[in-house]
Write an enzyme that holds these catalytic residues in place. Structure first.
Site, PDB file in Angstrom:
ATOM      1  N   GLY A   9       0.816  -1.202   0.000  1.00 50.73           N
ATOM      2  CA  GLY A   9       0.000   0.000   0.000  1.00 50.73           C
ATOM      3  C   GLY A   9       0.853   1.256   0.000  1.00 50.73           C
ATOM      4  O   GLY A   9       1.684   1.451  -0.880  1.00 50.73           O
ATOM      5  N   ASP A  10       0.666   2.097   1.007  1.00 49.35           N
ATOM      6  CA  ASP A  10       1.451   3.330   1.112  1.00 49.35           C
ATOM      7  C   ASP A  10       2.497   3.231   2.219  1.00 49.35           C
ATOM      8  O   ASP A  10       2.937   4.250   2.751  1.00 49.35           O
ATOM      9  CB  ASP A  10       0.537   4.532   1.342  1.00 49.35           C
ATOM     10  CG  ASP A  10      -0.265   4.412   2.633  1.00 49.35           C
ATOM     11  OD1 ASP A  10      -0.383   3.288   3.148  1.00 49.35           O
ATOM     12  OD2 ASP A  10      -0.763   5.442   3.124  1.00 49.35           O
ATOM     13  N   GLU A  11       2.884   2.009   2.556  1.00 44.83           N
ATOM     14  CA  GLU A  11       3.893   1.796   3.602  1.00 44.83           C
ATOM     15  C   GLU A  11       5.231   1.362   3.011  1.00 44.83           C
ATOM     16  O   GLU A  11       5.273   0.562   2.079  1.00 44.83           O
ATOM     17  CB  GLU A  11       3.424   0.734   4.604  1.00 44.83           C
ATOM     18  CG  GLU A  11       2.338   1.217   5.539  1.00 44.83           C
ATOM     19  CD  GLU A  11       2.066   0.213   6.652  1.00 44.83           C
ATOM     20  OE1 GLU A  11       1.427   0.602   7.638  1.00 44.83           O
ATOM     21  OE2 GLU A  11       2.486  -0.953   6.527  1.00 44.83           O
TER      22      GLU A  11
END
Length: 313
Positions: A231-233
């Site tokens: 994801g956005d990690e």
């Protein structure tokens, strides 16, 4: 017909028969050579002294010689001495053990690196003379190796950013945690990433992820592992940090990097990040505990207002 005429006729018949047999033998040899020449691998035969008895077309091309030039030669005639000595040692080992010897080697051919699967074994001719020879082969497996490397890269890297993925991190940590070294684990989460996706589109979100990846890679030395966790990690693994001050310095450098505006479609916008940090072996003796504690630090950072970092305690 007198006896002399009969005798001469018999001799003529025998000579004719002998000539026919020789022609058949030559045709058979040519037939077998043709088959071996069409096989897409190097094939060669040597006697006990290491002299080449036969080499197929591909083996000749690989060595840059004709069959006539190779026959009668040994490895010392067309390889550098060091390589030739190693080849001869292998040959003698095969003669001694009388078993199939195979291995994968890397050679340089026409300026390119080529991966070869090679093998050697002993063959015996059933012709009453019990003659024995060494049969060798070499198969170019470069295409297979390239395919394997691509598959492995795809399995352990993120398709969008090109960064290592969580499976790479898992494998890296399994190996690293067997060593007696410290390792700082930073988990980064982009704040309000969903807002970027919703307001500017998923293409903008993808470009943001790629730009963050690029910036992170430019900040740290090669021994630091930077990966997309999902994801956005993102995740950063920093080995051999000596104290908490170094962890703080890295965290603040990342916060500063994220303060530089991002651009997409002639628009500039700001995105911050929250960071959670754990340190091996102090915050966990194993992968699961270490990642869990870093994740706990991340959520503490978010709860504290985002755009910051938290070292788990």
């Amino acid at each position: 017909m007198d006896r002399e005429a009969i005798y001469q006729r018999k001799i003529a018949e025998l000579e004719k028969r002998e000539q026919e047999l020789l022609e058949q033998l030559q045709k058979r040899e040519t037939f077998y050579e043709k088959i071996l020449d069409e096989i897409p691998m190097n094939i060669f035969v040597e006697d006990k002294e290491g002299r080449t008895i036969f080499a197929n077309k591909q083996a000749c091309e690989c060595n840059g010689k004709t069959r006539a030039e190779l026959v009668g030669q040994t490895v010392f005639d067309f390889f550098p001495r060091t390589i030739a000595e190693n080849q001869r040692k292998e040959d003698l080992k095969v003669w001694k053990t009388r078993s199939l010897l195979t291995k994968e080697v890397i050679v340089h051919f026409k300026g390119e690196e080529v991966h070869m699967y090679t093998g050697k074994t002993i063959i015996e001719l059933e012709d009453g003379l019990k003659e024995e020879y060494l049969l060798g082969f070499g198969l170019d497996i470069s295409a297979r190796k390239i395919a394997e490397q691509k598959i492995e890269h795809m399995a352990y890297h993120d398709a969008l950013t090109g960064l290592p993925n969580r499976w790479f991190i898992q494998r890296y940590l399994e190996e690293f945690l067997t060593e007696n070294k410290t390792l700082a684990v930073f988990i980064l989460d982009l704040d309000h990433f969903k807002t970027v996706n919703d307001s500017m589109g998923h293409q903008a979100g993808d470009e943001l992820l790629k730009e963050v990846s690029k910036r992170l890679r430019s900040m740290f030395p090669e021994e630091y592992i930077i990966a997309r966790w999902g994801g956005d990690e993102f995740i950063l693994l920093a080995p051999n940090l000596e104290n908490e001050n170094e962890i703080i310095t890295i965290s603040e450098e990342i916060i500063h990097m994220m303060s530089i505006p991002f651009s997409y479609a002639d628009q500039q916008f700001l995105v911050t990040t929250s960071i959670g940090i754990s340190l091996y072996p102090f915050h966990g003796p194993d992968i699961v505990t270490l990642l869990k504690n870093a994740d706990r630090g991340l959520y503490t950072s978010k709860n504290n207002g985002r755009n910051g970092y938290e070292i788990v305690v």
